[in-house]
Scaffold this motif. Structure first.
Motif, PDB file in Angstrom:
ATOM      1  N   LEU A   1       0.859  -1.185   0.000  1.00 36.84           N
ATOM      2  CA  LEU A   1       0.000   0.000   0.000  1.00 36.84           C
ATOM      3  C   LEU A   1       0.896   1.237   0.000  1.00 36.84           C
ATOM      4  O   LEU A   1       0.642   2.208  -0.700  1.00 36.84           O
ATOM      5  N   GLY A   2       1.959   1.155   0.781  1.00 40.42           N
ATOM      6  CA  GLY A   2       2.954   2.217   0.809  1.00 40.42           C
ATOM      7  C   GLY A   2       4.194   1.793   0.036  1.00 40.42           C
ATOM      8  O   GLY A   2       4.290   0.663  -0.432  1.00 40.42           O
ATOM      9  N   PRO A   3       5.162   2.686  -0.093  1.00 39.74           N
ATOM     10  CA  PRO A   3       6.381   2.379  -0.849  1.00 39.74           C
ATOM     11  C   PRO A   3       7.229   1.315  -0.161  1.00 39.74           C
ATOM     12  O   PRO A   3       7.112   1.096   1.045  1.00 39.74           O
ATOM     13  N   SER A   4       8.087   0.671  -0.949  1.00 43.87           N
ATOM     14  CA  SER A   4       9.008  -0.305  -0.373  1.00 43.87           C
ATOM     15  C   SER A   4      10.057   0.420   0.460  1.00 43.87           C
ATOM     16  O   SER A   4      10.335   1.607   0.249  1.00 43.87           O
ATOM     17  N   PHE A   5      10.650  -0.297   1.391  1.00 42.88           N
ATOM     18  CA  PHE A   5      11.721   0.292   2.190  1.00 42.88           C
ATOM     19  C   PHE A   5      12.919   0.634   1.312  1.00 42.88           C
ATOM     20  O   PHE A   5      13.623   1.611   1.553  1.00 42.88           O
ATOM     21  N   LYS A   6      13.168  -0.152   0.257  1.00 48.84           N
ATOM     22  CA  LYS A   6      14.252   0.158  -0.683  1.00 48.84           C
ATOM     23  C   LYS A   6      14.001   1.499  -1.364  1.00 48.84           C
ATOM     24  O   LYS A   6      14.910   2.309  -1.511  1.00 48.84           O
ATOM     25  N   ASP A   7      12.757   1.743  -1.791  1.00 50.26           N
ATOM     26  CA  ASP A   7      12.434   3.011  -2.442  1.00 50.26           C
ATOM     27  C   ASP A   7      12.573   4.183  -1.474  1.00 50.26           C
ATOM     28  O   ASP A   7      13.046   5.262  -1.857  1.00 50.26           O
ATOM     29  N   ILE A   8      12.178   3.982  -0.242  1.00 47.19           N
ATOM     30  CA  ILE A   8      12.326   5.039   0.764  1.00 47.19           C
ATOM     31  C   ILE A   8      13.808   5.335   0.989  1.00 47.19           C
ATOM     32  O   ILE A   8      14.223   6.496   1.022  1.00 47.19           O
ATOM     33  N   ALA A   9      14.609   4.286   1.131  1.00 42.76           N
ATOM     34  CA  ALA A   9      16.052   4.463   1.337  1.00 42.76           C
ATOM     35  C   ALA A   9      16.678   5.213   0.169  1.00 42.76           C
ATOM     36  O   ALA A   9      17.526   6.092   0.370  1.00 42.76           O
ATOM     37  N   THR A  10      16.259   4.901  -1.045  1.00 42.87           N
ATOM     38  CA  THR A  10      16.795   5.578  -2.223  1.00 42.87           C
ATOM     39  C   THR A  10      16.392   7.048  -2.234  1.00 42.87           C
ATOM     40  O   THR A  10      17.227   7.927  -2.492  1.00 42.87           O
ATOM     41  N   LYS A  11      15.139   7.325  -1.959  1.00 38.43           N
ATOM     42  CA  LYS A  11      14.640   8.705  -1.989  1.00 38.43           C
ATOM     43  C   LYS A  11      15.361   9.600  -0.976  1.00 38.43           C
ATOM     44  O   LYS A  11      15.653  10.758  -1.250  1.00 38.43           O
ATOM     45  N   TYR A  12      15.667   9.067   0.193  1.00 40.23           N
ATOM     46  CA  TYR A  12      16.243   9.872   1.267  1.00 40.23           C
ATOM     47  C   TYR A  12      17.751   9.668   1.444  1.00 40.23           C
ATOM     48  O   TYR A  12      18.314  10.124   2.432  1.00 40.23           O
ATOM     49  N   LYS A  13      18.421   9.009   0.491  1.00 39.62           N
ATOM     50  CA  LYS A  13      19.830   8.635   0.671  1.00 39.62           C
ATOM     51  C   LYS A  13      20.756   9.820   0.919  1.00 39.62           C
ATOM     52  O   LYS A  13      21.740   9.678   1.624  1.00 39.62           O
ATOM     53  N   ASP A  14      20.469  10.980   0.378  1.00 43.55           N
ATOM     54  CA  ASP A  14      21.358  12.137   0.550  1.00 43.55           C
ATOM     55  C   ASP A  14      20.831  13.145   1.571  1.00 43.55           C
ATOM     56  O   ASP A  14      21.394  14.221   1.720  1.00 43.55           O
ATOM     57  N   ASP A  15      19.774  12.817   2.252  1.00 43.51           N
ATOM     58  CA  ASP A  15      19.151  13.725   3.219  1.00 43.51           C
ATOM     59  C   ASP A  15      19.718  13.470   4.604  1.00 43.51           C
ATOM     60  O   ASP A  15      19.464  12.436   5.219  1.00 43.51           O
ATOM     61  N   LYS A  16      20.500  14.412   5.100  1.00 44.27           N
ATOM     62  CA  LYS A  16      21.157  14.261   6.415  1.00 44.27           C
ATOM     63  C   LYS A  16      20.148  14.201   7.565  1.00 44.27           C
ATOM     64  O   LYS A  16      20.423  13.615   8.594  1.00 44.27           O
ATOM     65  N   GLY A  17      18.987  14.790   7.398  1.00 44.52           N
ATOM     66  CA  GLY A  17      17.971  14.787   8.453  1.00 44.52           C
ATOM     67  C   GLY A  17      16.906  13.720   8.263  1.00 44.52           C
ATOM     68  O   GLY A  17      15.846  13.772   8.895  1.00 44.52           O
ATOM     69  N   ALA A  18      17.195  12.746   7.415  1.00 42.24           N
ATOM     70  CA  ALA A  18      16.178  11.750   7.056  1.00 42.24           C
ATOM     71  C   ALA A  18      15.698  10.916   8.241  1.00 42.24           C
ATOM     72  O   ALA A  18      14.507  10.594   8.321  1.00 42.24           O
TER      73      ALA A  18
ATOM     74  N   THR B   1      16.146   4.400  10.970  1.00 43.47           N
ATOM     75  CA  THR B   1      17.545   4.069  10.706  1.00 43.47           C
ATOM     76  C   THR B   1      17.644   2.762   9.939  1.00 43.47           C
ATOM     77  O   THR B   1      18.417   2.642   8.985  1.00 43.47           O
ATOM     78  N   TRP B   2      16.857   1.790  10.333  1.00 51.44           N
ATOM     79  CA  TRP B   2      16.865   0.486   9.656  1.00 51.44           C
ATOM     80  C   TRP B   2      16.371   0.615   8.214  1.00 51.44           C
ATOM     81  O   TRP B   2      16.978   0.073   7.291  1.00 51.44           O
ATOM     82  N   VAL B   3      15.276   1.357   8.000  1.00 57.27           N
ATOM     83  CA  VAL B   3      14.749   1.536   6.649  1.00 57.27           C
ATOM     84  C   VAL B   3      15.785   2.212   5.770  1.00 57.27           C
ATOM     85  O   VAL B   3      16.015   1.798   4.629  1.00 57.27           O
ATOM     86  N   LEU B   4      16.446   3.231   6.283  1.00 58.28           N
ATOM     87  CA  LEU B   4      17.442   3.966   5.490  1.00 58.28           C
ATOM     88  C   LEU B   4      18.670   3.117   5.171  1.00 58.28           C
ATOM     89  O   LEU B   4      19.372   3.386   4.208  1.00 58.28           O
ATOM     90  N   ALA B   5      18.906   2.093   5.971  1.00 58.59           N
ATOM     91  CA  ALA B   5      20.043   1.190   5.733  1.00 58.59           C
ATOM     92  C   ALA B   5      19.678   0.044   4.791  1.00 58.59           C
ATOM     93  O   ALA B   5      20.530  -0.766   4.453  1.00 58.59           O
ATOM     94  N   THR B   6      18.425  -0.017   4.332  1.00 60.19           N
ATOM     95  CA  THR B   6      17.991  -1.076   3.430  1.00 60.19           C
ATOM     96  C   THR B   6      18.814  -0.988   2.144  1.00 60.19           C
ATOM     97  O   THR B   6      18.884   0.082   1.535  1.00 60.19           O
ATOM     98  N   PRO B   7      19.428  -2.078   1.741  1.00 54.53           N
ATOM     99  CA  PRO B   7      20.212  -2.045   0.495  1.00 54.53           C
ATOM    100  C   PRO B   7      19.351  -1.686  -0.700  1.00 54.53           C
ATOM    101  O   PRO B   7      18.219  -2.149  -0.840  1.00 54.53           O
ATOM    102  N   ARG B   8      19.919  -0.820  -1.539  1.00 57.85           N
ATOM    103  CA  ARG B   8      19.180  -0.367  -2.731  1.00 57.85           C
ATOM    104  C   ARG B   8      19.551  -1.163  -3.935  1.00 57.85           C
ATOM    105  O   ARG B   8      20.523  -1.695  -4.122  1.00 57.85           O
TER     106      ARG B   8
END
Length: 102
Positions: free
Chosen positions: A41-58, A95-102
């Motif tokens: 229903l929502g985006p995958s954790f991989k897609d979230i990690a990719t979208k926010y990869k360069d955001d220091k405040g993610a 933190t875990w979602v952002l560490a999801t391998p892309r």
């Protein structure tokens, strides 16, 4: 032999937090709307990690969205608030979602 055993123990130690956070995500009902590698229903954790990869405040941004909900970033379906998730758990999940391998 000692090096092999040390590597195996180290590998298990590195893998354990990922399992713990998947368990946390499952226990907080994240997996009802999300999956690691595909849109549900929502985006995958991989897609979230990719979208926010360069955001220091993610981490803080996503932790806030986890607790308070949000809308408009991924389309018309809003993410509901998750008041049962503590701030500490929300940051751990983010933190875990952002560490999801892309």
């Amino acid at each position: 032999m000692k090096r092999v055993l040390f590597a195996a123990v180290l590998g298990l130690g590195l893998a354990a937090p990922a399992f713990a956070d998947l368990a946390l995500a499952t226990s907080k009902n994240c997996m009802s709307c999300h999956a690691v590698d595909r849109k549900v229903l929502g985006p995958s954790f991989k897609d979230i990690a990719t979208k926010y990869k360069d955001d220091k405040g993610a981490v803080d941004t996503l932790a806030t969205k986890i607790v308070k909900g949000g809308s408009g970033v991924w389309g018309p379906v809003p993410m509901p608030a998750n008041n049962q998730v503590s701030e500490a758990d929300a940051k751990k999940l983010a933190t875990w979602v952002l560490a999801t391998p892309r």
